[in-house]
Design a protein around this motif. Structure first.
Motif, PDB file in Angstrom:
ATOM      1  N   PRO A 231     -64.694 -34.997 -67.513  1.00  0.00           N
ATOM      2  CA  PRO A 231     -64.656 -33.596 -67.936  1.00  0.00           C
ATOM      3  C   PRO A 231     -65.463 -33.362 -69.211  1.00  0.00           C
ATOM      4  O   PRO A 231     -65.535 -34.229 -70.086  1.00  0.00           O
ATOM      5  N   ILE A 232     -66.061 -32.188 -69.291  1.00  0.00           N
ATOM      6  CA  ILE A 232     -66.754 -31.752 -70.505  1.00  0.00           C
ATOM      7  C   ILE A 232     -66.095 -30.448 -70.941  1.00  0.00           C
ATOM      8  O   ILE A 232     -66.331 -29.388 -70.365  1.00  0.00           O
ATOM      9  N   SER A 233     -65.246 -30.546 -71.943  1.00  0.00           N
ATOM     10  CA  SER A 233     -64.496 -29.382 -72.407  1.00  0.00           C
ATOM     11  C   SER A 233     -65.375 -28.486 -73.275  1.00  0.00           C
ATOM     12  O   SER A 233     -66.423 -28.923 -73.771  1.00  0.00           O
ATOM     13  N   PRO A 234     -64.981 -27.240 -73.468  1.00  0.00           N
ATOM     14  CA  PRO A 234     -65.800 -26.310 -74.255  1.00  0.00           C
ATOM     15  C   PRO A 234     -65.913 -26.741 -75.717  1.00  0.00           C
ATOM     16  O   PRO A 234     -65.043 -27.419 -76.252  1.00  0.00           O
ATOM     17  N   GLY A 235     -66.987 -26.311 -76.340  1.00  0.00           N
ATOM     18  CA  GLY A 235     -67.105 -26.462 -77.776  1.00  0.00           C
ATOM     19  C   GLY A 235     -66.341 -25.337 -78.466  1.00  0.00           C
ATOM     20  O   GLY A 235     -65.874 -24.393 -77.821  1.00  0.00           O
TER      21      GLY A 235
ATOM     22  N   ALA B  13     -56.342 -28.174 -71.976  1.00  0.00           N
ATOM     23  CA  ALA B  13     -56.627 -28.510 -73.367  1.00  0.00           C
ATOM     24  C   ALA B  13     -55.586 -29.440 -73.981  1.00  0.00           C
ATOM     25  O   ALA B  13     -55.773 -29.925 -75.102  1.00  0.00           O
ATOM     26  N   ALA B  14     -54.510 -29.706 -73.257  1.00  0.00           N
ATOM     27  CA  ALA B  14     -53.440 -30.552 -73.804  1.00  0.00           C
ATOM     28  C   ALA B  14     -53.953 -31.937 -74.193  1.00  0.00           C
ATOM     29  O   ALA B  14     -53.454 -32.543 -75.146  1.00  0.00           O
ATOM     30  N   VAL B  15     -54.955 -32.445 -73.486  1.00  0.00           N
ATOM     31  CA  VAL B  15     -55.476 -33.788 -73.794  1.00  0.00           C
ATOM     32  C   VAL B  15     -56.162 -33.815 -75.154  1.00  0.00           C
ATOM     33  O   VAL B  15     -56.353 -34.888 -75.741  1.00  0.00           O
ATOM     34  N   ASP B  16     -56.547 -32.657 -75.671  1.00  0.00           N
ATOM     35  CA  ASP B  16     -57.202 -32.587 -76.978  1.00  0.00           C
ATOM     36  C   ASP B  16     -56.212 -32.393 -78.116  1.00  0.00           C
ATOM     37  O   ASP B  16     -56.613 -32.346 -79.286  1.00  0.00           O
ATOM     38  N   VAL B  17     -54.936 -32.257 -77.786  1.00  0.00           N
ATOM     39  CA  VAL B  17     -53.912 -32.018 -78.806  1.00  0.00           C
ATOM     40  C   VAL B  17     -53.328 -33.353 -79.261  1.00  0.00           C
ATOM     41  O   VAL B  17     -52.535 -33.968 -78.546  1.00  0.00           O
ATOM     42  N   SER B  18     -53.712 -33.795 -80.432  1.00  0.00           N
ATOM     43  CA  SER B  18     -53.149 -35.023 -80.993  1.00  0.00           C
ATOM     44  C   SER B  18     -51.952 -34.670 -81.864  1.00  0.00           C
ATOM     45  O   SER B  18     -51.646 -33.486 -82.078  1.00  0.00           O
ATOM     46  N   GLU B  19     -51.280 -35.685 -82.387  1.00  0.00           N
ATOM     47  CA  GLU B  19     -50.139 -35.443 -83.274  1.00  0.00           C
ATOM     48  C   GLU B  19     -50.570 -34.749 -84.553  1.00  0.00           C
ATOM     49  O   GLU B  19     -49.735 -34.146 -85.236  1.00  0.00           O
ATOM     50  N   ARG B  20     -51.855 -34.809 -84.867  1.00  0.00           N
ATOM     51  CA  ARG B  20     -52.381 -34.156 -86.062  1.00  0.00           C
ATOM     52  C   ARG B  20     -52.620 -32.675 -85.827  1.00  0.00           C
ATOM     53  O   ARG B  20     -52.899 -31.932 -86.768  1.00  0.00           O
ATOM     54  N   HIS B  21     -52.504 -32.254 -84.560  1.00  0.00           N
ATOM     55  CA  HIS B  21     -52.761 -30.854 -84.236  1.00  0.00           C
ATOM     56  C   HIS B  21     -51.544 -30.122 -83.678  1.00  0.00           C
ATOM     57  O   HIS B  21     -51.489 -28.893 -83.742  1.00  0.00           O
ATOM     58  N   GLY B  22     -50.579 -30.860 -83.128  1.00  0.00           N
ATOM     59  CA  GLY B  22     -49.427 -30.188 -82.550  1.00  0.00           C
ATOM     60  C   GLY B  22     -48.653 -31.085 -81.617  1.00  0.00           C
ATOM     61  O   GLY B  22     -48.670 -32.314 -81.744  1.00  0.00           O
ATOM     62  N   THR B  23     -47.991 -30.464 -80.632  1.00  0.00           N
ATOM     63  CA  THR B  23     -47.107 -31.192 -79.715  1.00  0.00           C
ATOM     64  C   THR B  23     -47.309 -30.698 -78.294  1.00  0.00           C
ATOM     65  O   THR B  23     -47.490 -29.492 -78.063  1.00  0.00           O
ATOM     66  N   VAL B  24     -47.273 -31.642 -77.362  1.00  0.00           N
ATOM     67  CA  VAL B  24     -47.372 -31.317 -75.937  1.00  0.00           C
ATOM     68  C   VAL B  24     -46.054 -31.691 -75.268  1.00  0.00           C
ATOM     69  O   VAL B  24     -45.568 -32.817 -75.433  1.00  0.00           O
ATOM     70  N   LEU B  25     -45.484 -30.763 -74.510  1.00  0.00           N
ATOM     71  CA  LEU B  25     -44.232 -31.013 -73.810  1.00  0.00           C
ATOM     72  C   LEU B  25     -44.371 -30.638 -72.340  1.00  0.00           C
ATOM     73  O   LEU B  25     -45.296 -29.921 -71.947  1.00  0.00           O
ATOM     74  N   SER B  26     -43.444 -31.108 -71.548  1.00  0.00           N
ATOM     75  CA  SER B  26     -43.409 -30.767 -70.136  1.00  0.00           C
ATOM     76  C   SER B  26     -42.585 -29.495 -69.937  1.00  0.00           C
ATOM     77  O   SER B  26     -41.633 -29.228 -70.681  1.00  0.00           O
ATOM     78  N   LEU B  27     -42.935 -28.746 -68.919  1.00  0.00           N
ATOM     79  CA  LEU B  27     -42.143 -27.557 -68.583  1.00  0.00           C
ATOM     80  C   LEU B  27     -40.762 -27.940 -68.073  1.00  0.00           C
ATOM     81  O   LEU B  27     -39.877 -27.086 -67.975  1.00  0.00           O
ATOM     82  N   HIS B  28     -40.574 -29.219 -67.748  1.00  0.00           N
ATOM     83  CA  HIS B  28     -39.252 -29.696 -67.320  1.00  0.00           C
ATOM     84  C   HIS B  28     -38.357 -30.017 -68.514  1.00  0.00           C
ATOM     85  O   HIS B  28     -37.149 -30.218 -68.354  1.00  0.00           O
ATOM     86  N   ASP B  29     -38.927 -30.073 -69.708  1.00  0.00           N
ATOM     87  CA  ASP B  29     -38.117 -30.338 -70.899  1.00  0.00           C
ATOM     88  C   ASP B  29     -37.252 -29.127 -71.217  1.00  0.00           C
ATOM     89  O   ASP B  29     -37.680 -27.975 -71.009  1.00  0.00           O
ATOM     90  N   PRO B  30     -36.046 -29.350 -71.725  1.00  0.00           N
ATOM     91  CA  PRO B  30     -35.154 -28.220 -72.020  1.00  0.00           C
ATOM     92  C   PRO B  30     -35.709 -27.339 -73.137  1.00  0.00           C
ATOM     93  O   PRO B  30     -36.492 -27.800 -73.984  1.00  0.00           O
TER      94      PRO B  30
END
Length: 373
Positions: free
Chosen positions: A182-186, A306-323
């Motif tokens: 993949p080539i994500s946007p700039g 874009a979730a793959v570009d979110v590191s711990e230095r930028h935020g948090t990624v969760l599943s929609l199955h999480d409460p």
């Protein structure tokens, strides 16, 4: 004896790139991608030819040459796409010299296509009554043709995210070997969020999305309602839906909500302390990258490209199955540490570099011949 380049020699550099897009100019997500990529290539002395239905940004400029095919009747849309593809093909066939044809549309003859959205073939999972129409047949036929499933198996497929790549692989297993990384946007340089500590009883969280159902507005409000119990002065900023559209989702929220309608989000990131984007389906999610570029922490679902570009230095990624409670806890943690979020950098020059790799690979296949006794 045939002459040509030896396979061990470097692939030729083709300096003429044709970009296919219906609307030329920074007038939408895909269109902005093409616009910025084309200018980044032109700055590297590539000759870029744009084939479009309509230019919204003038004609030739520097190394960029624009060819308009002319406006077509907007409806029915599937006929518009079909006719545009045929008009583009006629222009492509008339262009002389070595070139690489880079499509962003449902075109016919191209060397590479960038896939910006989820495949239309997802309709195959809908009821048979949703699929029985000439419109659906036409869209599926054009999509398969764009991906090289037929009749051009040499097409290189560049998804803008892994989410799209996985979907293409699922619905078109015959083209799996044609899919490249993949080539994500700039992201353009944007004004940064000022360094400020978020009050323990407040802060400003935001939701951005015109298609508010798919982008998770209902879950956003559930998360906000839990956060407001801990932060009674929490402020909500919503770009996209009108208040009347989402009244049912907001009825249990006790605080104030600023509905700003649908407008450019760039000038609002600096006021946010947290962007929440719990989309159920998101091919990429440019607002996520833009927020990170502004040093705004993000809380997003793993259904976002874009979730793959979110590191711990930028935020948090969760599943929609999480409460919802876990989403609220993550939001609380990010608000407490908002001032320490790192910025996200992805210049369009880097995007152009990644495409150059693909162009060279295509050049070696398209124009290089082997030496044969």
């Amino acid at each position: 004896m045939q002459t040509g380049l030896n396979p061990s020699q470097p692939a030729p550099t083709i300096q003429h790139i044709i970009q296919i897009v219906r609307n030329w100019g920074p007038v939408g997500g895909m269109e902005s991608y093409v616009w910025h990529l084309s200018h980044a290539l032109a700055e590297r002395n590539y000759q870029v030819t744009i084939i479009c239905e309509k230019s919204h940004a003038g004609t030739d400029a520097g190394n960029i040459h624009v060819i308009e095919t002319g406006l077509l009747p907007a409806k029915p849309r599937w006929i518009l796409y079909w006719r545009f593809a045929n008009k583009v093909e006629a222009v492509v066939q008339s262009i002389q010299g070595q070139c690489i044809v880079h499509s962003h549309e449902r075109s016919i003859g191209h060397d590479l296509t960038t896939f910006h959205s989820m495949p239309f073939a997802g309709i195959k999972e809908k009821s048979i009554w949703r699929r029985l129409s000439i419109r659906v047949w036409a869209y599926l036929r054009m999509e398969a043709r764009e991906l090289g499933a037929s009749p051009n198996p040499a097409v290189a497929i560049v998804p803008v995210s892994a989410v799209i790549a996985n979907a293409i692989s699922r619905y078109y297993p015959s083209v799996v070997n044609q899919i490249v990384s993949p080539i994500s946007p700039g992201v353009m340089v944007m004004p940064q969020r000022p360094q400020r500590i978020v009050p323990m009883d407040g802060g400003t969280i935001g939701f951005i999305g015109k298609e508010w159902g798919r982008k998770g507005f209902a879950l956003f409000m559930q998360i906000a309602t839990q956060l407001q119990k801990q932060r009674p002065h929490l402020q909500l900023v919503v770009l996209g839906p009108e208040q009347a559209e989402v009244a049912d989702q907001c009825r249990n929220y006790p605080g104030a909500i600023a509905f700003l309608g649908w407008q450019s989000s760039g000038s609002f990131f600096q006021d946010l302390d947290l962007l929440i984007h719990p989309a159920s389906s998101e091919a990429y999610g440019m607002v996520i990258a833009e927020a990170m570029a502004c040093h705004v922490p993000v809380l997003v679902s793993d259904a976002c490209g874009a979730a793959v570009d979110v590191s711990e230095r930028h935020g948090t990624v969760l599943s929609l199955h999480d409460p919802v409670s876990e989403w609220a806890q993550a939001g609380e943690a990010l608000l407490c540490n908002a001032q320490s979020m790192a910025g996200y950098l992805r210049p369009w020059a880097q995007v152009a570099t990644e495409y150059e790799t693909q162009y060279r690979a295509i050049s070696s296949k398209k124009y290089q011949t082997t030496t044969k006794p």
